[in-house]
Design a protein around this motif. Structure first.
Motif, PDB file in Angstrom:
ATOM      1  N   ALA A  12      -7.666   0.940  -3.490  1.00 16.82           N
ATOM      2  CA  ALA A  12      -8.061   1.550  -4.455  1.00 16.82           C
ATOM      3  C   ALA A  12      -8.738   2.969  -4.239  1.00 16.82           C
ATOM      4  O   ALA A  12      -8.500   3.986  -4.765  1.00 16.82           O
ATOM      5  CB  ALA A  12      -8.756   0.689  -5.566  1.00 16.82           C
ATOM      6  N   GLY A  13     -10.053   2.888  -3.377  1.00 18.46           N
ATOM      7  CA  GLY A  13     -10.417   3.876  -2.875  1.00 18.46           C
ATOM      8  C   GLY A  13      -9.638   5.039  -2.490  1.00 18.46           C
ATOM      9  O   GLY A  13      -9.597   6.128  -2.691  1.00 18.46           O
ATOM     10  N   ALA A  14      -8.799   4.705  -1.444  1.00 19.11           N
ATOM     11  CA  ALA A  14      -7.989   5.780  -1.093  1.00 19.11           C
ATOM     12  C   ALA A  14      -6.762   6.039  -1.587  1.00 19.11           C
ATOM     13  O   ALA A  14      -5.904   7.194  -1.410  1.00 19.11           O
ATOM     14  CB  ALA A  14      -7.411   5.182   0.504  1.00 19.11           C
ATOM     15  N   GLY A  15      -6.422   5.209  -2.885  1.00 22.01           N
ATOM     16  CA  GLY A  15      -5.342   5.580  -3.687  1.00 22.01           C
ATOM     17  C   GLY A  15      -4.027   5.288  -2.898  1.00 22.01           C
ATOM     18  O   GLY A  15      -3.072   6.143  -2.891  1.00 22.01           O
ATOM     19  N   ALA A  16      -4.181   4.210  -2.227  1.00 23.71           N
ATOM     20  CA  ALA A  16      -3.031   3.866  -1.468  1.00 23.71           C
ATOM     21  C   ALA A  16      -1.674   3.387  -2.274  1.00 23.71           C
ATOM     22  O   ALA A  16      -1.918   2.860  -3.229  1.00 23.71           O
ATOM     23  CB  ALA A  16      -3.180   2.608  -0.441  1.00 23.71           C
ATOM     24  N   VAL A  17      -0.608   3.695  -1.810  1.00 25.07           N
ATOM     25  CA  VAL A  17       0.817   3.423  -2.399  1.00 25.07           C
ATOM     26  C   VAL A  17       1.386   2.406  -1.686  1.00 25.07           C
ATOM     27  O   VAL A  17       2.601   1.752  -2.277  1.00 25.07           O
ATOM     28  CB  VAL A  17       1.793   4.575  -2.630  1.00 25.07           C
ATOM     29  N   ALA A  18       1.085   1.846  -0.460  1.00 22.43           N
ATOM     30  CA  ALA A  18       1.651   0.747   0.016  1.00 22.43           C
ATOM     31  C   ALA A  18       0.868   0.228   1.030  1.00 22.43           C
ATOM     32  O   ALA A  18      -0.279   0.680   1.270  1.00 22.43           O
ATOM     33  CB  ALA A  18       2.934   1.320   0.967  1.00 22.43           C
ATOM     34  N   TYR A  19       1.302  -1.347   1.291  1.00 20.81           N
ATOM     35  CA  TYR A  19       0.282  -2.025   2.325  1.00 20.81           C
ATOM     36  C   TYR A  19       1.193  -2.570   3.356  1.00 20.81           C
ATOM     37  O   TYR A  19       2.463  -2.949   3.081  1.00 20.81           O
ATOM     38  CB  TYR A  19      -0.117  -3.279   1.531  1.00 20.81           C
ATOM     39  N   ILE A  20       0.608  -2.484   4.612  1.00 19.15           N
ATOM     40  CA  ILE A  20       1.544  -3.214   5.523  1.00 19.15           C
ATOM     41  C   ILE A  20       0.689  -4.229   6.486  1.00 19.15           C
ATOM     42  O   ILE A  20      -0.495  -4.093   6.898  1.00 19.15           O
ATOM     43  CB  ILE A  20       1.850  -1.850   6.743  1.00 19.15           C
ATOM     44  N   GLY A  21       1.375  -5.468   6.205  1.00 18.24           N
ATOM     45  CA  GLY A  21       0.585  -6.516   6.920  1.00 18.24           C
ATOM     46  C   GLY A  21       1.742  -7.379   7.700  1.00 18.24           C
ATOM     47  O   GLY A  21       2.774  -6.915   7.884  1.00 18.24           O
ATOM     48  N   GLU A  22       1.258  -8.550   8.114  1.00 14.16           N
ATOM     49  CA  GLU A  22       2.299  -9.274   8.740  1.00 14.16           C
ATOM     50  C   GLU A  22       2.219 -10.753   8.134  1.00 14.16           C
ATOM     51  O   GLU A  22       1.527 -11.253   7.186  1.00 14.16           O
ATOM     52  CB  GLU A  22       1.884  -9.349  10.303  1.00 14.16           C
ATOM     53  N   ASP A  23       3.251 -11.546   8.679  1.00 17.87           N
ATOM     54  CA  ASP A  23       3.495 -12.918   8.368  1.00 17.87           C
ATOM     55  C   ASP A  23       2.506 -13.699   8.569  1.00 17.87           C
ATOM     56  O   ASP A  23       1.531 -13.334   9.196  1.00 17.87           O
ATOM     57  CB  ASP A  23       4.920 -13.179   8.555  1.00 17.87           C
ATOM     58  N   GLY A  24       2.484 -15.043   8.458  1.00 19.50           N
ATOM     59  CA  GLY A  24       1.502 -16.078   8.919  1.00 19.50           C
ATOM     60  C   GLY A  24       1.555 -16.514  10.462  1.00 19.50           C
ATOM     61  O   GLY A  24       0.922 -17.424  10.551  1.00 19.50           O
TER      62      GLY A  24
ATOM     63  N   VAL B 295       5.359  -2.942  -0.013  1.00 29.25           N
ATOM     64  CA  VAL B 295       4.687  -3.875   0.965  1.00 29.25           C
ATOM     65  C   VAL B 295       5.707  -4.311   2.114  1.00 29.25           C
ATOM     66  O   VAL B 295       6.911  -4.464   1.920  1.00 29.25           O
ATOM     67  CB  VAL B 295       4.336  -5.299   0.123  1.00 29.25           C
ATOM     68  N   PHE B 296       5.026  -3.866   3.199  1.00 30.94           N
ATOM     69  CA  PHE B 296       6.082  -3.873   4.406  1.00 30.94           C
ATOM     70  C   PHE B 296       5.395  -4.999   5.462  1.00 30.94           C
ATOM     71  O   PHE B 296       4.375  -5.109   5.475  1.00 30.94           O
ATOM     72  CB  PHE B 296       6.176  -2.738   5.345  1.00 30.94           C
ATOM     73  N   ILE B 297       6.173  -5.989   5.692  1.00 26.76           N
ATOM     74  CA  ILE B 297       5.729  -6.939   6.639  1.00 26.76           C
ATOM     75  C   ILE B 297       6.419  -7.048   7.833  1.00 26.76           C
ATOM     76  O   ILE B 297       7.663  -7.110   8.033  1.00 26.76           O
ATOM     77  CB  ILE B 297       5.988  -8.276   5.728  1.00 26.76           C
ATOM     78  N   SER B 298       5.466  -7.076   8.922  1.00 28.03           N
ATOM     79  CA  SER B 298       5.893  -7.442  10.299  1.00 28.03           C
ATOM     80  C   SER B 298       6.202  -9.054  10.417  1.00 28.03           C
ATOM     81  O   SER B 298       5.603  -9.667  10.104  1.00 28.03           O
ATOM     82  CB  SER B 298       4.845  -6.992  11.360  1.00 28.03           C
ATOM     83  N   GLY B 299       7.542  -9.282  10.914  1.00 31.99           N
ATOM     84  CA  GLY B 299       7.884 -10.586  11.231  1.00 31.99           C
ATOM     85  C   GLY B 299       8.710 -11.083   9.832  1.00 31.99           C
ATOM     86  O   GLY B 299       9.459 -10.099   9.374  1.00 31.99           O
ATOM     87  N   GLU B 300       8.342 -12.138   9.388  1.00 30.04           N
ATOM     88  CA  GLU B 300       9.208 -12.717   8.201  1.00 30.04           C
ATOM     89  C   GLU B 300       8.871 -12.217   6.920  1.00 30.04           C
ATOM     90  O   GLU B 300       7.649 -12.496   6.461  1.00 30.04           O
ATOM     91  CB  GLU B 300       9.003 -14.348   8.185  1.00 30.04           C
ATOM     92  N   PRO B 301       9.457 -11.341   6.413  1.00 28.46           N
ATOM     93  CA  PRO B 301       8.991 -10.504   5.216  1.00 28.46           C
ATOM     94  C   PRO B 301       8.802 -11.575   3.857  1.00 28.46           C
ATOM     95  O   PRO B 301       8.129 -10.769   3.038  1.00 28.46           O
ATOM     96  CB  PRO B 301       9.939  -9.297   4.949  1.00 28.46           C
ATOM     97  N   GLY B 302       9.360 -12.660   3.792  1.00 26.74           N
ATOM     98  CA  GLY B 302       9.470 -13.209   2.526  1.00 26.74           C
ATOM     99  C   GLY B 302      10.192 -12.441   1.388  1.00 26.74           C
ATOM    100  O   GLY B 302      11.075 -11.742   1.905  1.00 26.74           O
ATOM    101  N   ARG B 303       9.383 -12.165   0.276  1.00 22.94           N
ATOM    102  CA  ARG B 303       9.975 -11.450  -0.775  1.00 22.94           C
ATOM    103  C   ARG B 303       9.407 -10.071  -0.616  1.00 22.94           C
ATOM    104  O   ARG B 303      10.001  -9.140  -1.331  1.00 22.94           O
ATOM    105  CB  ARG B 303       9.453 -12.093  -1.990  1.00 22.94           C
TER     106      ARG B 303
END
Ligand code: OOB
Length: 556
Positions: free
Chosen positions: A133-145, A168-176
């Motif tokens: 919120a503070g950065a005004g981000a438009v996307a998130y990049i994370g990874e699976d479990g 949302v971009f995911i490293s590994g299994e992106p799921g939805r």
């Protein structure tokens, strides 16, 4: 955003640049090269395309990319982000473990002109939502479990709390969600190189109080940070650097870390587990020459030299920083590994201090380092803001080419954290030697008010560490009806010198009193614990410790 404005306007809203006069001074000194942060990598890729740039030794690996392969992978990732609709100056929360994807994605974002918020894998929804919120981000990049925590669940919660996070971009299994994107760089138009005076990325403040703050670092200033650090470390293309700490932290990222090593044409090896049984083998296998640790890990590595069979003699520089390295630990490390320790006192806000390889060993063991740039302006001041003489304790204030002039979008906070003429108030208590070396003595706010007396936690801690049976200690204040606050010492016992009998409060108080500690500073409570809670990068977390101690039934 009005369309007639520069597209960078939104990014610059809430960014505190150097004053014109200060910027001119740095330009005149020629310290900024006016180039994007990925320029160092590109030059190395031109010079030595076939040299190893990166080995992923995480649970995803092992895999090695040459400079040419790595540069191409970052170009494809950049093209992927452009094709996915990300635009220069937009902000994206980056939260990946140490892995190939971390490095490729970071450089891909930089090339696309997109500004990553460098969060750590241990951050959770409260911090991530606050930073997004503070950065005004438009996307998130994370990874699976795959490493035990499922960042896709965090992403779901993040999007419900911060709806502007549209992708949302995911490293590994992106799921939805969407997989990390790659595209042919010829198929899209990559943006022109960004203005080097613009923020390149956001670091996250390392404090253990309150929520983390955003620290905008420009291409110019962060590139300088990497180059100066690489010089001090004497990095060359022959060096191999092991990333043992979380890669998004300033220390392994840029001091000199990943960015410094790429600039020098060296080899980066990424580990996702810093324990000696993992890292010692990697050091032996890849002939690692440099790495960076926090003191608690350095202590663990030191002990592990006793039982780990791997040959780690290739290590020529062991950087230790992030929290105070006890002198006894520095001595023990030198004894176990040879004279390889370098103390590092740094902060995401800017200033980095290093001991130098040609400093006398007894100095290296006692001080946390000297500023890396001649343009760093360091002041040590008393409570009234007046400079104190060398050797006297005071608060460290700093201004310089790679030190921020304000936290991002935090005007009210900046009033307190910066002087009117732009010095950052670090909150660190230090003494300075005539040589410019600084010794960190504590934090100004880390004080317990016991029966009206101010007790500096570090004073009690330092004396407790002198006890043979004490390996680690943290002293905190807990509420007390009679005293206001009482002094509680949480102690981790030494394996080498365990106490003959259970460590009792009376024994500890006698020990400290015999060392000359004033009676009002003696602990009221001792807790023997097996481990102390740590922050996302591995520093002792007093906030969590205090909460844990308070939740114990006997705390009251
Ligand atoms: C590093 O950066 P941050 O932003 O996570 O934390 C900065 C704070 C400093 O203000 C100081 O309080 C503490 O961490 N600190 C040390 C220290 N190094 C950092 N306190 C005592 N002794 C030291 N050697 O922690 C950081 C950034 C770049 C390089 C190294 C550490």
């Amino acid at each position: 955003m009005p369309t007639h404005l520069d597209p960078a306007t939104d990014l610059l809203d809430g960014f505190a640049p150097h004053t014109d006069a200060q910027a001119q001074k740095y330009r005149d000194a020629g310290v900024f090269l006016d180039r994007p942060l990925f320029a160092g990598l590109d030059l190395a890729a031109e010079r030595t395309p076939d040299s190893p740039a990166l080995t992923d030794a995480s649970t995803d690996g092992p895999r090695t990319l040459t400079y040419a392969e790595f540069r191409d992978a970052t170009l494809r990732r950049a093209a992927g982000f452009v094709a996915a609709g990300l635009r220069p100056t937009q902000r994206v929360v980056l939260q990946l473990n140490n892995s190939l994807d971390f490095a490729v994605t970071l450089y891909g974002l930089l090339r696309a002109g997109v500004v990553p918020v460098m969060t750590l894998p241990a951050h959770r929804i409260t911090e991530i939502a606050h930073l997004a919120a503070g950065a005004g981000a438009v996307a998130y990049i994370g990874e699976d479990g795959r490493r035990g925590f499922d960042y896709r669940e965090l992403a779901t919660e993040l999007q419900s709390r911060v709806p502007d996070v549209a992708q949302v971009f995911i490293s590994g299994e992106p799921g939805r969600f969407t997989p990390l994107p790659d595209a042919d760089p010829a198929s899209v138009e990559l943006p022109a190189a960004p203005d080097a005076g613009l923020p390149a990325l956001f670091l996250v403040s390392g404090g253990t109080t309150g929520l983390p703050k955003l620290i905008a670092r420009t291409h110019d200033d962060y590139d300088l940070n990497a180059r100066l650090s690489a010089d001090v470390a004497g990095l060359t293309a022959d060096d191999t650097y092991l990333v043992a700490l979380p890669a998004a932290h300033n220390f392994p990222l840029c001091c000199p870390g990943i960015l410094g090593v790429f600039g020098a044409g060296g080899h980066v090896v990424l580990a996702d587990n810093p324990s000696p049984d993992n890292t010692f083998d990697l050091i032996e296998r890849h002939r690692v020459t440099v790495t960076a640790l926090v003191p608690a890990l350095a202590q663990l590595w030191c002990a592990a030299t006793e039982w780990e069979p791997a040959d780690i003699s290739s290590l020529r520089l062991l950087q230790v920083g992030g929290a105070k390295l006890a002198q006894s630990d520095a001595v023990a490390l030198d004894a176990a590994l040879g004279p390889v320790v370098q103390q590092v006192f740094g902060m995401a806000e800017g200033l980095i201090c290093y001991t130098r390889t040609d400093d006398p060993r007894d100095l290296v063991q006692q001080v946390q380092g000297a500023p890396m740039s001649e343009l760093d302006e360091v002041r040590v001041v008393d409570e009234g803001g007046a400079d104190v003489p060398d050797g006297e304790e005071g608060e460290l204030l700093v201004r310089g080419p790679y030190t921020i002039r304000g936290y991002y979008r935090a005007a009210a906070h900046n009033e307190k954290s910066f002087t009117p003429d732009g010095f950052y108030r670090s909150g660190d208590k230090v003494t300075r030697l005539p040589s410019g070396h600084l010794a960190v003595t504590g934090r100004i706010k880390d004080t317990i008010v016991r029966a009206g007396e101010n007790v500096a936690a570090d004073d009690v801690e330092e004396n407790l560490l002198a006890h043979d049976s004490v390996r680690q200690v943290a002293v905190v204040g807990l509420p007390d009806d009679a005293l206001g606050e009482k002094i509680c010492a949480a102690v981790v016992l030494s394996h080498e010198h365990p106490p003959a009998r259970p460590l009792e409060l009376a024994t500890i108080r006698t020990f400290l009193a015999e060392r000359g500690l004033a009676s009002f500073k003696l602990p009221d409570v001792i807790r023997v614990v097996t481990t102390l809670p740590v922050t996302a990068v591995g520093k002792i977390d007093k906030k969590v410790l205090r909460e844990t101690l308070l939740s114990e039934p006997s705390a009251g």
